[in-house]
Enzyme design. Structure first.
Site, mmCIF file in Angstrom:
data_model
loop_
_atom_site.group_PDB
_atom_site.id
_atom_site.type_symbol
_atom_site.label_atom_id
_atom_site.label_comp_id
_atom_site.label_asym_id
_atom_site.label_seq_id
_atom_site.Cartn_x
_atom_site.Cartn_y
_atom_site.Cartn_z
ATOM 1 C CG ASN A 12 -55.292 -39.448 43.630
ATOM 2 O OD1 ASN A 12 -54.398 -38.777 43.113
ATOM 3 N ND2 ASN A 12 -55.588 -39.384 44.921
ATOM 4 C CG HIS A 98 -56.778 -37.912 48.886
ATOM 5 N ND1 HIS A 98 -55.912 -38.551 49.755
ATOM 6 C CD2 HIS A 98 -57.196 -38.843 48.004
ATOM 7 C CE1 HIS A 98 -55.809 -39.822 49.387
ATOM 8 N NE2 HIS A 98 -56.583 -40.030 48.329
ATOM 9 C CD GLU A 100 -52.735 -40.279 50.004
ATOM 10 O OE1 GLU A 100 -52.537 -39.626 48.966
ATOM 11 O OE2 GLU A 100 -52.981 -41.505 49.993
ATOM 12 C CD GLU A 170 -60.182 -42.063 48.172
ATOM 13 O OE1 GLU A 170 -59.938 -42.786 47.208
ATOM 14 O OE2 GLU A 170 -59.406 -41.191 48.574
ATOM 15 C CB SER A 216 -57.181 -51.523 48.516
ATOM 16 O OG SER A 216 -56.127 -51.041 49.327
HETATM 17 P P1 13P Z 1 -55.269 -46.946 46.578
HETATM 18 O O1 13P Z 1 -56.197 -47.375 45.462
HETATM 19 O O2 13P Z 1 -53.830 -47.023 46.192
HETATM 20 O O3 13P Z 1 -55.607 -47.636 47.856
HETATM 21 O O4 13P Z 1 -55.545 -45.367 46.814
HETATM 22 C C1 13P Z 1 -56.845 -44.920 46.960
HETATM 23 C C2 13P Z 1 -56.852 -43.444 46.942
HETATM 24 O O5 13P Z 1 -56.380 -42.810 47.866
HETATM 25 C C3 13P Z 1 -57.428 -42.772 45.775
HETATM 26 O O6 13P Z 1 -57.585 -41.415 46.000
#
Ligand code: 13P
Length: 258
Positions: A12, A98, A100, A170, A216
């Site tokens: 992503n 997601h 976010e 996630e 991560s």
């Molecule tokens: P990171 O791997 O930067 O922690 O992000 C994970 C993520 O949100 C993938 O959609």
């Protein structure tokens, strides 16, 4: 991983890179990818970079995905992109829900459900993201949150409509923090998710659905994550922006040993 489920490694790219950089990264992945790897590799660039990445990936088996999709077909929805437009840009998959989007843009389970339905109607494969915040984990609400998010996302959908859906677990506290869930924590959540899917759609469905881990994921922790039987792949943020690192994630140990 489990040999009955095809692993998926997804990148992503969030709101990073310009078109040239995204194209170059895609090309480097295409060149570095072992064509004999049996699993699926996916990249999700920013909308404005989809065309450049599509061109760079021509002739490769790397899957192109959007990072989101709107639920309406067309109309006065400034800033939104429809399923048909995402397909037209060359995507076969769409990330939906997601954290976010949920946190920053206020997406609810109802919105996620609308997007799931719209994507499936257009034959776009949803990569559905779910996960708990740190506060929810610390107050022992992880399972309840996962259960609610799954029930919301799949509400009104029949098993046969959702067979291709990929779920990404996630945990919000692990995203972009460098704090990965331990392989055991992730495995535990994945087992719970599979159990919920069994309740929704039965045993057979639950044994087939792929559940990716995200948060991560790095070149140096992917092997221990993929060693867990219910982790079917990874959804990778930061580490997927560096070709060499992401290629190492893609070529995780067990994949090579197969
Ligand atoms: P990171 O791997 O930067 O922690 O992000 C994970 C993520 O949100 C993938 O959609």
């Amino acid at each position: 991983m489990n040999k009955n489920r095809i692993p998926m490694i997804a990148g992503n790219w969030k709101m990073h890179l310009n078109a040239k950089e995204a194209g170059e990264l895609a090309l480097a992945l295409k060149k570095g990818l072992n064509p004999d790897l049996p699993h699926e590799v996916l990249v999700a660039p920013t909308y404005t970079n989809l065309w450049a990445v599509r061109q760079a990936l021509a002739g490769s088996k790397i899957i192109l995905s959007s990072q989101d999709v709107h639920w309406e077909e067309k109309g006065a929805f400034t800033g939104a992109v429809s399923p048909a437009q995402v397909l037209d840009a060359g995507c076969t998959h769409a990330i939906i829900g997601h954290s976010e989007r949920r946190k920053i843009f206020g997406e609810t389970d109802e919105i996620v459900n609308k997007k799931m339905k719209a994507a499936l109607k257009h034959n776009l494969v949803p990569v559905l993201c779910i996960g708990e915040t740190l506060e929810e984990r610390e107050s022992q609400r992880t399972y309840r949150v996962l259960e609610t998010q799954l029930a919301g996302a799949f509400s009104g959908l029949k098993a046969e409509e959702t067979v291709r859906v990929v779920i990404a677990y996630e945990p919000v506290w692990a995203i972009g923090t460098g704090k990965t869930a331990t392989p055991e924590q992730a495995q535990d959540a994945h087992v719970f998710i599979r159990r919920q899917m069994e309740k929704l759609y039965g045993k057979d469905y639950a044994s087939r659905v792929r559940v990716l881990y995200g948060g991560s994921v790095k070149a140096d922790n992917i092997d221990s994550l993929m060693a867990q039987p219910d982790i079917d792949g990874a959804l990778v943020g930061g580490e997927s922006l560096k070709a060499d690192k992401f290629l190492r994630v893609i070529h995780f140990e067990e994949a090579l040993a197969r």
